[in-house]
Write a protein that holds these residues in place. Structure first.
Motif, PDB file in Angstrom:
ATOM      1  N   GLU A 134      43.285 -35.460  10.823  1.00  0.00           N
ATOM      2  CA  GLU A 134      44.099 -34.888  11.895  1.00  0.00           C
ATOM      3  C   GLU A 134      43.621 -35.327  13.279  1.00  0.00           C
ATOM      4  O   GLU A 134      44.407 -35.309  14.233  1.00  0.00           O
ATOM      5  CB  GLU A 134      44.098 -33.356  11.811  1.00  0.00           C
ATOM      6  CG  GLU A 134      44.784 -32.800  10.574  1.00  0.00           C
ATOM      7  CD  GLU A 134      43.887 -32.804   9.336  1.00  0.00           C
ATOM      8  OE1 GLU A 134      44.356 -32.327   8.280  1.00  0.00           O
ATOM      9  OE2 GLU A 134      42.724 -33.278   9.420  1.00  0.00           O
ATOM     10  N   ARG A 135      42.363 -35.713  13.400  1.00  0.00           N
ATOM     11  CA  ARG A 135      41.816 -36.137  14.701  1.00  0.00           C
ATOM     12  C   ARG A 135      41.547 -37.637  14.752  1.00  0.00           C
ATOM     13  O   ARG A 135      40.856 -38.133  15.655  1.00  0.00           O
ATOM     14  CB  ARG A 135      40.523 -35.372  15.002  1.00  0.00           C
ATOM     15  CG  ARG A 135      40.696 -33.870  15.064  1.00  0.00           C
ATOM     16  CD  ARG A 135      39.626 -33.213  15.912  1.00  0.00           C
ATOM     17  NE  ARG A 135      38.280 -33.547  15.468  1.00  0.00           N
ATOM     18  CZ  ARG A 135      37.583 -32.832  14.592  1.00  0.00           C
ATOM     19  NH1 ARG A 135      38.119 -31.761  14.042  1.00  0.00           N
ATOM     20  NH2 ARG A 135      36.364 -33.189  14.256  1.00  0.00           N
ATOM     21  N   LEU A 136      42.091 -38.361  13.806  1.00  0.00           N
ATOM     22  CA  LEU A 136      41.756 -39.775  13.659  1.00  0.00           C
ATOM     23  C   LEU A 136      42.272 -40.620  14.821  1.00  0.00           C
ATOM     24  O   LEU A 136      41.575 -41.493  15.329  1.00  0.00           O
ATOM     25  CB  LEU A 136      42.340 -40.281  12.342  1.00  0.00           C
ATOM     26  CG  LEU A 136      41.764 -41.566  11.746  1.00  0.00           C
ATOM     27  CD1 LEU A 136      40.248 -41.511  11.664  1.00  0.00           C
ATOM     28  CD2 LEU A 136      42.354 -41.800  10.366  1.00  0.00           C
ATOM     29  N   TYR A 137      43.490 -40.373  15.238  1.00  0.00           N
ATOM     30  CA  TYR A 137      44.094 -41.201  16.289  1.00  0.00           C
ATOM     31  C   TYR A 137      43.901 -40.539  17.651  1.00  0.00           C
ATOM     32  O   TYR A 137      44.834 -40.045  18.269  1.00  0.00           O
ATOM     33  CB  TYR A 137      45.561 -41.445  15.984  1.00  0.00           C
ATOM     34  CG  TYR A 137      45.761 -42.318  14.761  1.00  0.00           C
ATOM     35  CD1 TYR A 137      45.587 -43.694  14.822  1.00  0.00           C
ATOM     36  CD2 TYR A 137      46.081 -41.761  13.527  1.00  0.00           C
ATOM     37  CE1 TYR A 137      45.736 -44.498  13.700  1.00  0.00           C
ATOM     38  CE2 TYR A 137      46.243 -42.564  12.397  1.00  0.00           C
ATOM     39  CZ  TYR A 137      46.062 -43.921  12.491  1.00  0.00           C
ATOM     40  OH  TYR A 137      46.216 -44.714  11.382  1.00  0.00           O
ATOM     41  N   THR A 138      42.660 -40.537  18.100  1.00  0.00           N
ATOM     42  CA  THR A 138      42.329 -39.913  19.384  1.00  0.00           C
ATOM     43  C   THR A 138      41.436 -40.813  20.223  1.00  0.00           C
ATOM     44  O   THR A 138      40.750 -40.336  21.120  1.00  0.00           O
ATOM     45  CB  THR A 138      41.607 -38.565  19.150  1.00  0.00           C
ATOM     46  OG1 THR A 138      40.452 -38.793  18.324  1.00  0.00           O
ATOM     47  CG2 THR A 138      42.521 -37.561  18.472  1.00  0.00           C
ATOM     48  N   PHE A 139      41.444 -42.121  19.947  1.00  0.00           N
ATOM     49  CA  PHE A 139      40.547 -43.013  20.679  1.00  0.00           C
ATOM     50  C   PHE A 139      41.230 -44.353  20.914  1.00  0.00           C
ATOM     51  O   PHE A 139      42.246 -44.676  20.294  1.00  0.00           O
ATOM     52  CB  PHE A 139      39.235 -43.224  19.909  1.00  0.00           C
ATOM     53  CG  PHE A 139      39.387 -44.064  18.659  1.00  0.00           C
ATOM     54  CD1 PHE A 139      39.024 -45.404  18.666  1.00  0.00           C
ATOM     55  CD2 PHE A 139      39.893 -43.521  17.486  1.00  0.00           C
ATOM     56  CE1 PHE A 139      39.154 -46.189  17.523  1.00  0.00           C
ATOM     57  CE2 PHE A 139      40.023 -44.292  16.340  1.00  0.00           C
ATOM     58  CZ  PHE A 139      39.655 -45.631  16.356  1.00  0.00           C
ATOM     59  N   SER A 140      40.670 -45.113  21.815  1.00  0.00           N
ATOM     60  CA  SER A 140      41.128 -46.478  22.070  1.00  0.00           C
ATOM     61  C   SER A 140      39.909 -47.385  22.130  1.00  0.00           C
ATOM     62  O   SER A 140      38.774 -46.911  22.271  1.00  0.00           O
ATOM     63  CB  SER A 140      41.916 -46.554  23.383  1.00  0.00           C
ATOM     64  OG  SER A 140      41.110 -46.128  24.473  1.00  0.00           O
ATOM     65  N   LEU A 141      40.141 -48.684  22.028  1.00  0.00           N
ATOM     66  CA  LEU A 141      39.051 -49.655  22.019  1.00  0.00           C
ATOM     67  C   LEU A 141      39.319 -50.753  23.033  1.00  0.00           C
ATOM     68  O   LEU A 141      40.471 -51.033  23.361  1.00  0.00           O
ATOM     69  CB  LEU A 141      38.920 -50.285  20.624  1.00  0.00           C
ATOM     70  CG  LEU A 141      38.616 -49.350  19.449  1.00  0.00           C
ATOM     71  CD1 LEU A 141      38.638 -50.129  18.143  1.00  0.00           C
ATOM     72  CD2 LEU A 141      37.267 -48.665  19.635  1.00  0.00           C
TER      73      LEU A 141
END
Length: 252
Positions: free
Chosen positions: A207-214
């Motif tokens: 549920e929190r997997l797509y919370t970052f960028s690179l």
């Protein structure tokens, strides 16, 4: 369970095939029963309530009757058709790839709840302009491999189990090595940020997997490593990749 007893499942349609003049055979990844095959009688008749509900990407609750060798869909309450995704060719192609990937890995009557959650969250991420498509693809592939028990060890040295100075990633050995143990190990040095990203993707609740960028550099290294790892451990050609345009890059 006796034959003919109604069953309710929550899931997403992975694929659909026309059968006869008006019917469909669909594959659904469900929370309760893993991957199942079901027939939707009359789903291709004009005006059928099951027409859109039995298309790929449809996520919701399905009411089924169990037959001797398959299920029959009698009703569906769809929560998300992912219509915006279907309107974007690149996103739609990746969506079909994710469906084919899940279909290949998942089994009937197995606990596939984590894969279902990953698939749903990844489809939502594909719809969002916040995430680069290459990142969504790499996250999905790496986490799916981990869920399937084939993910790499990126948390400790494969030789000494140490957790410091983890510098070299070896596809052939299936994980990471520290600077003291990397001699003669086939692999490549990777950035700390790439390792952190891989650790996050493998261990964070879906549920929190797509919370970052690179950064572009880290994303490129991540996509290359994931592709090499998949080529080594997943011996399968996905038909949907022939029309999938995203390897590395940003949203179009």
């Amino acid at each position: 369970m006796t034959m003919g007893q109604p069953v309710k499942v929550m899931g997403i349609v992975l694929s659909a095939m026309a059968i006869g003049d008006y019917d469909k055979r669909i594959t659904i990844l469900t929370r309760e029963r893993g991957k199942i095959t079901a027939f939707a009688r009359g789903a291709r008749r004009p005006g059928s309530q099951l027409m859109a509900a039995t298309d790929p990407f449809s996520f919701g609750e399905f009411e089924l009757f169990e037959g001797r060798s398959s299920y029959n869909v009698t009703r569906a309450s769809i929560q998300n058709y992912f219509r915006e995704l279907v309107e974007d060719l690149e996103a739609m192609n990746l969506g079909f790839y994710f469906m084919e990937f899940a279909d290949y890995l998942c089994q009937e009557n197995s606990d596939e709840r984590e894969m279902l959650k990953l698939l749903y969250q990844s489809m939502r991420a594909l719809e969002s302009p916040r995430f680069e498509r290459a990142l969504v693809r790499a996250v999905f592939e790496l986490r799916a491999m981990a869920i399937n028990g084939e993910g790499p060890n990126v948390f400790s040295c494969m030789k000494c189990s140490g957790k410091e100075n983890l510098t070299l990633f070896s596809v052939r050995r299936g994980g990471i090595f520290c600077s003291s143990c990397e001699a003669d190990v086939p692999g490549r040095r990777i950035l700390d940020s790439t390792r952190y990203a891989m650790q996050f993707i493998i261990s964070t609740p879906v549920e929190r997997l797509y919370t970052f960028s690179l950064t572009e550099q880290v994303l490129h290294e991540l996509t290359v490593l994931v592709k090499e790892y998949m080529n080594c451990y997943l011996h399968h050609e996905f038909k949907s990749l022939s029309v999938c345009l995203t390897d590395v890059g940003k949203n179009g």
